[in-house]
Design a protein around this motif. Structure first.
Motif, mmCIF file in Angstrom:
data_model
loop_
_atom_site.group_PDB
_atom_site.id
_atom_site.type_symbol
_atom_site.label_atom_id
_atom_site.label_comp_id
_atom_site.label_asym_id
_atom_site.label_seq_id
_atom_site.Cartn_x
_atom_site.Cartn_y
_atom_site.Cartn_z
ATOM 1 N N ALA A 1 85.039 -5.114 -44.117
ATOM 2 C CA ALA A 1 83.645 -4.791 -43.785
ATOM 3 C C ALA A 1 83.345 -3.344 -44.150
ATOM 4 O O ALA A 1 84.263 -2.525 -44.299
ATOM 5 C CB ALA A 1 83.375 -5.016 -42.297
ATOM 6 N N TYR A 2 82.059 -3.045 -44.293
ATOM 7 C CA TYR A 2 81.611 -1.661 -44.468
ATOM 8 C C TYR A 2 81.470 -1.003 -43.106
ATOM 9 O O TYR A 2 80.997 -1.617 -42.139
ATOM 10 C CB TYR A 2 80.268 -1.606 -45.189
ATOM 11 N N ASP A 3 81.846 0.268 -43.053
ATOM 12 C CA ASP A 3 81.625 1.087 -41.860
ATOM 13 C C ASP A 3 80.757 2.279 -42.260
ATOM 14 O O ASP A 3 81.267 3.312 -42.725
ATOM 15 C CB ASP A 3 82.953 1.587 -41.282
ATOM 16 N N PRO A 4 79.436 2.169 -42.116
ATOM 17 C CA PRO A 4 78.559 3.284 -42.504
ATOM 18 C C PRO A 4 78.819 4.523 -41.641
ATOM 19 O O PRO A 4 79.218 4.419 -40.477
ATOM 20 C CB PRO A 4 77.151 2.731 -42.254
ATOM 21 N N ILE A 5 78.577 5.667 -42.231
ATOM 22 C CA ILE A 5 78.669 6.938 -41.516
ATOM 23 C C ILE A 5 77.248 7.344 -41.148
ATOM 24 O O ILE A 5 76.438 7.685 -42.024
ATOM 25 C CB ILE A 5 79.358 8.007 -42.380
ATOM 26 N N ALA B 1 79.578 5.145 -46.786
ATOM 27 C CA ALA B 1 80.334 4.283 -45.881
ATOM 28 C C ALA B 1 81.785 4.186 -46.325
ATOM 29 O O ALA B 1 82.091 4.191 -47.527
ATOM 30 C CB ALA B 1 79.720 2.894 -45.831
ATOM 31 N N THR B 2 82.634 4.114 -45.333
ATOM 32 C CA THR B 2 84.019 3.733 -45.580
ATOM 33 C C THR B 2 84.121 2.226 -45.340
ATOM 34 O O THR B 2 83.108 1.555 -45.172
ATOM 35 C CB THR B 2 84.974 4.521 -44.657
ATOM 36 N N THR B 3 85.300 1.697 -45.342
ATOM 37 C CA THR B 3 85.489 0.267 -45.057
ATOM 38 C C THR B 3 86.527 0.088 -43.960
ATOM 39 O O THR B 3 87.375 0.961 -43.739
ATOM 40 C CB THR B 3 85.956 -0.505 -46.305
ATOM 41 N N THR B 4 86.433 -1.023 -43.292
ATOM 42 C CA THR B 4 87.445 -1.397 -42.300
ATOM 43 C C THR B 4 88.589 -2.095 -43.007
ATOM 44 O O THR B 4 88.384 -3.080 -43.719
ATOM 45 C CB THR B 4 86.858 -2.344 -41.248
ATOM 46 N N ASN B 5 89.787 -1.562 -42.814
ATOM 47 C CA ASN B 5 90.980 -2.200 -43.368
ATOM 48 C C ASN B 5 91.687 -2.986 -42.270
ATOM 49 O O ASN B 5 91.788 -2.527 -41.127
ATOM 50 C CB ASN B 5 91.944 -1.148 -43.927
ATOM 51 N N LEU B 6 92.149 -4.162 -42.627
ATOM 52 C CA LEU B 6 92.946 -4.979 -41.714
ATOM 53 C C LEU B 6 94.411 -4.681 -42.022
ATOM 54 O O LEU B 6 94.953 -5.154 -43.027
ATOM 55 C CB LEU B 6 92.620 -6.456 -41.902
ATOM 56 N N LEU B 7 95.033 -3.871 -41.176
ATOM 57 C CA LEU B 7 96.412 -3.449 -41.395
ATOM 58 C C LEU B 7 97.356 -4.231 -40.492
ATOM 59 O O LEU B 7 96.989 -4.633 -39.386
ATOM 60 C CB LEU B 7 96.569 -1.956 -41.121
#
Length: 470
Positions: free
Chosen positions: A135-139, A280-286
């Motif tokens: 997903a996108y994580d807007p700043i 925006a950055t993105t959410t990584n599933l780690l």
């Protein structure tokens, strides 16, 4: 030529006889080769248990602070996992750095976490892989008071007209918001001395901004996060645009530009009142790199189901993907990206599909081991039968040699009983048709010795002087 009825009857009789013969051979094979079969079964169980253990039914996942989008997203993942018979326990944390530390700790039960791309990595972090961006994580930068022109936010020669006189929340230390804000401030080149930064978590920053305790707040979160929605719905607050968004994406390659059309958040308020640009950055599933592949596939399927839909900023099917992961990519995720989930999962429940997949996984290596062994079984069975026949031949030969050395006519009945015992042992040997000739030759040999004992002149005892001339 016989009639059709007769030919059919003979055909079925022949088939029935063949089936009975094969079944008899199979039963005989089981009786003779059971030690070898037990050995092969032990090898199979070893491969099954150690090479591909079953997936766990309970998994822990680190989310983030209360009120954030990760908390809501984690609940959606937990609901999806529950439909597959797996419990996904959500673990709230202070933010990205705690998530990374817990993932890399081999003694911590947390095996998955949501982490923003580009967050500062703690030292000595290892053992983490990425399942991709979801997903996108807007700043976002919200502020109160009179609307400010975009050029007043710009940092020129280390100074900013706006930030030098305002009290701004930049997120609690260790959180994704603080990490992203720190990188933006550093990339801008602003002189931090004298700046009035406070380090509030998301919920506290929202309350402080709405109550007028601070002038602005950076928040890095999804558009539907409760904290973001609370600020978007407040008419007294303004949202800043990143006028130099393209420059930030060049300096911070993991960043993306998101366009917000005029009025898209509220047509009634015409908010925003102009087209905006957000970065925006993105959410990584780690994940912990030891996570079972089946659970990784389950996470990827959940991401496709939950995050793959069209949203305010994302197109349908855009996530999950490897947009900007700065972590090693999981081989399972790479396979999923190229081949999607195994086709069998579309027709069976998760646990049944996983069971069948594991069977297929061990079937090939098992065949590599079992095939040459099974090829050797016929010769093994033949050798076993030969050994039984030859052992009785040896006993018969020893018996006959004894007769030559110590024959006593008075012991004839005892000799015949011995031969009867040998013949009884021969009768209990189960042999295939290929060895029928050797089997009956043995019985003929036993009968020959018996005939020698029963006839009037015994070959095992000569008259005196007969053998001396030989």
């Amino acid at each position: 030529m016989g009639s059709f009825k007769q030919n059919t009857r003979e055909t079925f009789l022949g088939l029935a006889e063949t089936i009975r013969e094969k079944w008899s051979d199979f039963i005989q094979f089981l009786e003779e080769a059971w030690p070898l079969l037990i050995l092969l079964l032990a090898i199979l169980m070893g491969i099954w248990w150690y090479a591909d253990p079953p997936p766990p039914r309970h998994v822990q996942m680190a989310t983030g602070s209360a009120g954030g989008s990760y908390e809501l997203l984690g609940k959606k993942y937990a609901e999806y996992f529950a439909t597959k018979g797996v419990t996904l326990e959500l673990v709230p944390t202070l933010g990205a750095q705690e998530n990374l530390i817990r993932l890399s700790d081999r003694n911590d039960p947390v095996q998955a976490a949501f982490v923003q791309a580009g967050v500062e990595q703690p030292k000595n972090i290892s053992g983490i892989q990425s399942l991709g961006s979801i997903a996108y994580d807007p700043i976002w930068f919200f502020y109160r008071g009179p609307e400010v022109k975009s050029n007043e936010f710009q940092v020129i020669a280390g100074h900013s007209k706006y930030f030098s006189t305002r009290k701004i929340s930049v997120g609690v230390e260790g959180s994704g918001t603080h990490s992203q804000t720190s990188r933006i401030i550093k990339a801008s080149g602003i002189d931090r001395s004298g700046l009035q930064f406070v380090y509030y978590p998301g919920e506290k920053a929202v309350k402080a901004l709405k109550n007028g305790e601070i002038d602005g707040a950076f928040i890095v979160d999804a558009v539907d996060a409760p904290n973001v929605l609370a600020l978007l719905n407040d008419p007294e607050l303004h949202l800043a645009t990143f006028k130099r968004a393209e420059a930030f994406t060049k300096l911070l390659p993991y960043m993306h530009i998101l366009n917000v059309p005029e009025g898209s958040f509220s047509l009634e308020r015409n908010f925003p009142d102009q087209d905006l640009k957000l970065i925006a950055t993105t959410t990584n599933l780690l994940i912990d790199d030891r996570m079972h592949p089946a659970i990784q596939f389950l996470f990827l399927e959940a991401a496709r189901e939950i995050n793959g839909k069209e949203s305010f900023f994302a197109n349908r099917g855009e996530f999950p993907s490897f947009k900007d992961s700065l972590w090693p990519e999981s081989p399972v995720a790479v396979h999923y990206e190229k081949n999607s989930y195994p086709l069998i999962a579309a027709y069976f429940p998760f646990w049944m599909a996983e069971f069948i997949s594991r069977l297929l996984f061990i079937f090939l290596p098992f065949c590599v081991i079992a095939y040459p062994v099974l090829r050797a079984l016929p010769s093994y069975r033949t050798k076993l039968m030969y050994n039984k026949i030859n052992r009785l031949y040896g006993e018969l030969k020893t018996f006959e040699q004894g007769l030559l050395a110590t024959f006593d006519a008075a012991q004839r009945d005892e000799y015949l009983k011995k031969l009867d015992l040998l013949e009884y042992q021969a009768l209990n040997i189960k042999v295939s048709k290929r060895l029928a000739g050797d089997y009956y030759t043995l019985r003929t040999s036993i009968d020959y010795v018996r005939n020698c004992l029963n006839r009037g002149v015994h070959p095992y005892q000569f008259a005196e002087g007969v053998g001396s001339d030989l």
